[in-house]
Design a protein around this motif. Structure first.
Motif, PDB file in Angstrom:
ATOM      1  N   LEU A  38       0.805  -1.222   0.000  1.00 11.31           N
ATOM      2  CA  LEU A  38       0.000   0.000   0.000  1.00 11.31           C
ATOM      3  C   LEU A  38       0.840   1.276   0.000  1.00 11.31           C
ATOM      4  CD1 LEU A  38      -2.800  -0.986   2.552  1.00 11.31           C
ATOM      5  CD2 LEU A  38      -3.052  -0.698   0.081  1.00 11.31           C
ATOM      6  N   GLU A  78     -11.685  -1.841   6.939  1.00 15.99           N
ATOM      7  CA  GLU A  78     -12.337  -2.381   5.740  1.00 15.99           C
ATOM      8  C   GLU A  78     -11.659  -1.879   4.471  1.00 15.99           C
ATOM      9  OE1 GLU A  78     -16.771  -2.453   3.637  1.00 15.99           O
ATOM     10  OE2 GLU A  78     -16.511  -1.712   5.689  1.00 15.99           O
ATOM     11  N   SER A  79     -11.243  -0.612   4.480  1.00 11.29           N
ATOM     12  CA  SER A  79     -10.510  -0.049   3.343  1.00 11.29           C
ATOM     13  C   SER A  79      -9.168   0.470   3.860  1.00 11.29           C
ATOM     14  CB  SER A  79     -11.308   1.088   2.693  1.00 11.29           C
ATOM     15  OG  SER A  79     -10.561   1.652   1.617  1.00 11.29           O
ATOM     16  N   PRO A  80      -8.167  -0.398   3.938  1.00  7.18           N
ATOM     17  CA  PRO A  80      -6.885   0.023   4.529  1.00  7.18           C
ATOM     18  C   PRO A  80      -6.215   1.155   3.765  1.00  7.18           C
ATOM     19  CG  PRO A  80      -6.710  -2.152   3.500  1.00  7.18           C
ATOM     20  CD  PRO A  80      -8.157  -1.812   3.535  1.00  7.18           C
ATOM     21  N   ARG A  81      -6.385   1.192   2.449  1.00  4.35           N
ATOM     22  CA  ARG A  81      -5.761   2.271   1.674  1.00  4.35           C
ATOM     23  C   ARG A  81      -6.393   3.612   2.030  1.00  4.35           C
ATOM     24  NH1 ARG A  81      -7.103   4.431  -3.422  1.00  4.35           N
ATOM     25  NH2 ARG A  81      -5.366   5.300  -4.601  1.00  4.35           N
ATOM     26  N   SER A  82      -7.723   3.646   2.167  1.00  3.56           N
ATOM     27  CA  SER A  82      -8.401   4.894   2.532  1.00  3.56           C
ATOM     28  C   SER A  82      -7.982   5.351   3.924  1.00  3.56           C
ATOM     29  CB  SER A  82      -9.919   4.689   2.488  1.00  3.56           C
ATOM     30  OG  SER A  82     -10.340   4.394   1.176  1.00  3.56           O
ATOM     31  N   TRP A  83      -7.840   4.397   4.833  1.00  4.44           N
ATOM     32  CA  TRP A  83      -7.414   4.717   6.203  1.00  4.44           C
ATOM     33  C   TRP A  83      -6.048   5.392   6.179  1.00  4.44           C
ATOM     34  CZ3 TRP A  83      -3.666   4.049   9.801  1.00  4.44           C
ATOM     35  CH2 TRP A  83      -4.003   4.112  11.154  1.00  4.44           C
ATOM     36  N   ALA A 120     -11.762  10.477   4.103  1.00  8.06           N
ATOM     37  CA  ALA A 120     -11.414   9.301   3.316  1.00  8.06           C
ATOM     38  C   ALA A 120     -12.209   9.318   2.024  1.00  8.06           C
ATOM     39  CB  ALA A 120     -11.735   8.034   4.107  1.00  8.06           C
ATOM     40  N   PRO A 123     -16.461   5.028  -0.969  1.00 11.93           N
ATOM     41  CA  PRO A 123     -16.301   3.714  -1.600  1.00 11.93           C
ATOM     42  C   PRO A 123     -16.417   3.827  -3.112  1.00 11.93           C
ATOM     43  CG  PRO A 123     -17.713   3.565   0.320  1.00 11.93           C
ATOM     44  CD  PRO A 123     -17.476   5.020   0.100  1.00 11.93           C
ATOM     45  N   GLY A 124     -15.464   3.226  -3.802  1.00 17.09           N
ATOM     46  CA  GLY A 124     -15.463   3.276  -5.255  1.00 17.09           C
ATOM     47  C   GLY A 124     -14.862   4.531  -5.823  1.00 17.09           C
ATOM     48  N   GLU A 126     -11.792   5.652  -5.059  1.00 17.10           N
ATOM     49  CA  GLU A 126     -10.341   5.622  -5.013  1.00 17.10           C
ATOM     50  C   GLU A 126      -9.787   5.687  -6.430  1.00 17.10           C
ATOM     51  OE1 GLU A 126      -9.165   2.231  -2.793  1.00 17.10           O
ATOM     52  OE2 GLU A 126      -9.761   3.085  -0.898  1.00 17.10           O
ATOM     53  N   ASP A 130      -4.035   2.810  -9.548  1.00 18.66           N
ATOM     54  CA  ASP A 130      -3.138   2.376  -8.483  1.00 18.66           C
ATOM     55  C   ASP A 130      -1.799   1.911  -9.036  1.00 18.66           C
ATOM     56  OD1 ASP A 130      -5.012   2.968  -6.644  1.00 18.66           O
ATOM     57  OD2 ASP A 130      -5.668   0.903  -6.308  1.00 18.66           O
TER      58      ASP A 130
END
Length: 438
Positions: A38, A78-83, A120, A123-124, A126, A130
């Motif tokens: 990540l 649940e969304s480690p990248r957003s965190w 953050a 959802p969706g 991001e 990547d």
């Protein structure tokens, strides 16, 4: 990141009820792998939003540290990248605000560019780029304004997710020496006005070559450490393979990317057999081939076969093809040295360099006799890139030994031993000289 994780996980509360020690260690290892994957993606998001390589990279490191501290106890979000993006963004904004008195313009710019930076992504929402972000980050770390040493260090730090201390340990130097190198590299990128974007078509080939060269250097330093007590530094070869896989996923049709990944896999497949129980170096001809990694050999062979059949021939593909010929031989005596000689002859024509000539000389010696190989080595005697390198003297000693010139071979083995700073190589070369004495 792996060492950073171990420090915090060792100090964490004991595994909870129902989670035994082995399961706890496996979970810790998995968390480290997740954070490594990540790290470049999160840095890419921050660079897109704010710019400022050094500030964004520092914020990402703080977010990774927070995750390594909190996730083992709280669980992976649940969304480690957003965190991680949220935490890193807040750290970055806090830093700007804390310097508001003397850096008001920078703070205002940060707020204008990202008014919702503390939130953050939905959802969706991001970034769909990547893998492109990781590749772009690699291109930035391998900017031509940087020296190769700085490119390697910055790549390991920013893309590999290693701490400065880990990068320093990887190259056996004090952290106090490595930290300024990384800092200067970041400052240099800022000074030349490098932006976080993939190079245009005209720059692409040269910049991709630099990326592959940096990954190649990282792998080589890990596979045969330039100094120190260990022959192999597994953390570097593992990281080089991981990063090269990232590039391959982004550029699956590039033959040289596939060739480099193949070369790494086919070479690293022999790792377990390269040293004895006491850590002593075991040369290729004497290795226990049953200890080679069959899965890595199969994957590497498939990669180079596909690349050579579908794309223009390049130096990494040629080196991978040579490595494939070595690992396909059931015994050392079965090695197809004639094919290897031909491939090295092609390699020295399309990508001439002293190391390729050195290896070509060995292949010539194995097919045309040691004196033919020694004659080829004479072409390197005036090359300043290798005249004082221990490998030139080691190869010359080996071929002289094959030719029966034992006195000369003994002296060159000893000279090679004096010129390498790798302790396993020193022991091996001195042992070869001692055998000739006996």
């Amino acid at each position: 990141m792996r060492l950073l994780l171990s420090l915090h996980l060792d100090a964490a509360d004991p595994p909870g009820e129902g989670l035994d020690h082995e399961e706890f260690l496996a979970a810790s290892e998995g968390l480290g792998d997740l954070l490594r994957e990540l790290a470049p993606r999160v840095l890419g998001v921050l660079l897109h939003r704010y710019g400022g390589f050094e500030e964004c990279e520092d914020a990402v490191q703080e977010a990774l540290l927070a995750a390594a501290t909190r996730w083992p106890a709280e669980g992976v979000p649940e969304s480690p990248r957003s965190w991680l993006v949220t935490v890193a963004s807040r750290r970055l904004i806090d830093q700007v605000r804390s310097e508001q008195a003397r850096r008001r313009r920078e703070a205002a710019a940060a707020v204008r560019e990202a008014p919702d930076a503390g939130l953050a992504p939905a959802p969706g929402d991001e970034s769909p780029l990547d893998h492109d972000d990781t590749l772009t980050l690699l291109f930035l770390c391998c900017h031509p304004a940087l020296t190769p040493a700085s490119q390697v260090a910055l790549t390991l730090r920013a893309v590999g997710g290693l701490t400065t201390a880990e990068v320093a340990r990887a190259f056996l130097m004090p952290e106090a020496t490595m930290a300024p190198r990384i800092s200067r590299a970041k400052q240099r990128i800022k000074a030349v006005g490098a932006s976080f974007e993939t190079p245009g078509a005209q720059e692409w080939a040269g910049r991709l070559d630099a990326v592959l060269h940096v990954l190649y250097l990282i792998f080589n330093e890990g596979y045969t450490a330039g100094s120190g007590p260990d022959l192999h530094r597994g953390e570097l070869t593992t990281e080089a393979i991981r990063l090269t896989r990232m590039v391959h996923r982004s550029l699956p049709d590039d033959g040289e990317v596939a060739g480099l990944l193949s070369l790494m896999l086919l070479t690293d497949a022999r790792r377990a057999a390269r040293t004895g129980p006491d850590g002593a170096l075991v040369p290729l001809a004497e290795q226990d081939r049953s200890r080679w990694d069959a899965a890595m050999i199969e994957e590497g062979t498939a990669l180079v076969t596909g690349a050579m059949s579908a794309s223009a021939l390049g130096p990494y593909q040629l080196q991978a093809a040579i490595a494939a010929l070595h690992v396909q031989a059931q015994r050392a005596g079965d090695t197809d040295w004639e094919q290897i000689r031909i491939l090295y002859a092609i390699l020295t024509r399309i990508a001439p360099n002293p190391m390729a000539t050195l290896n070509h000389a060995v292949a010539v010696a194995m097919t045309r006799g040691p004196r033919a190989g020694l004659e080829l080595l004479e072409n390197l005697d005036g090359d300043p890139r290798i005249t004082r390198h221990h490998r030139l003297h080691a190869v010359r000693a080996h071929l002289q030994e094959l030719a029966g010139e034992h006195a000369a071979a003994r002296e060159n083995y000893r000279l090679a031993a004096r010129r390498t700073t790798s302790l396993p190589e020193q022991r091996y070369l001195r042992d070869r000289a001692g055998r000739l004495d006996r």
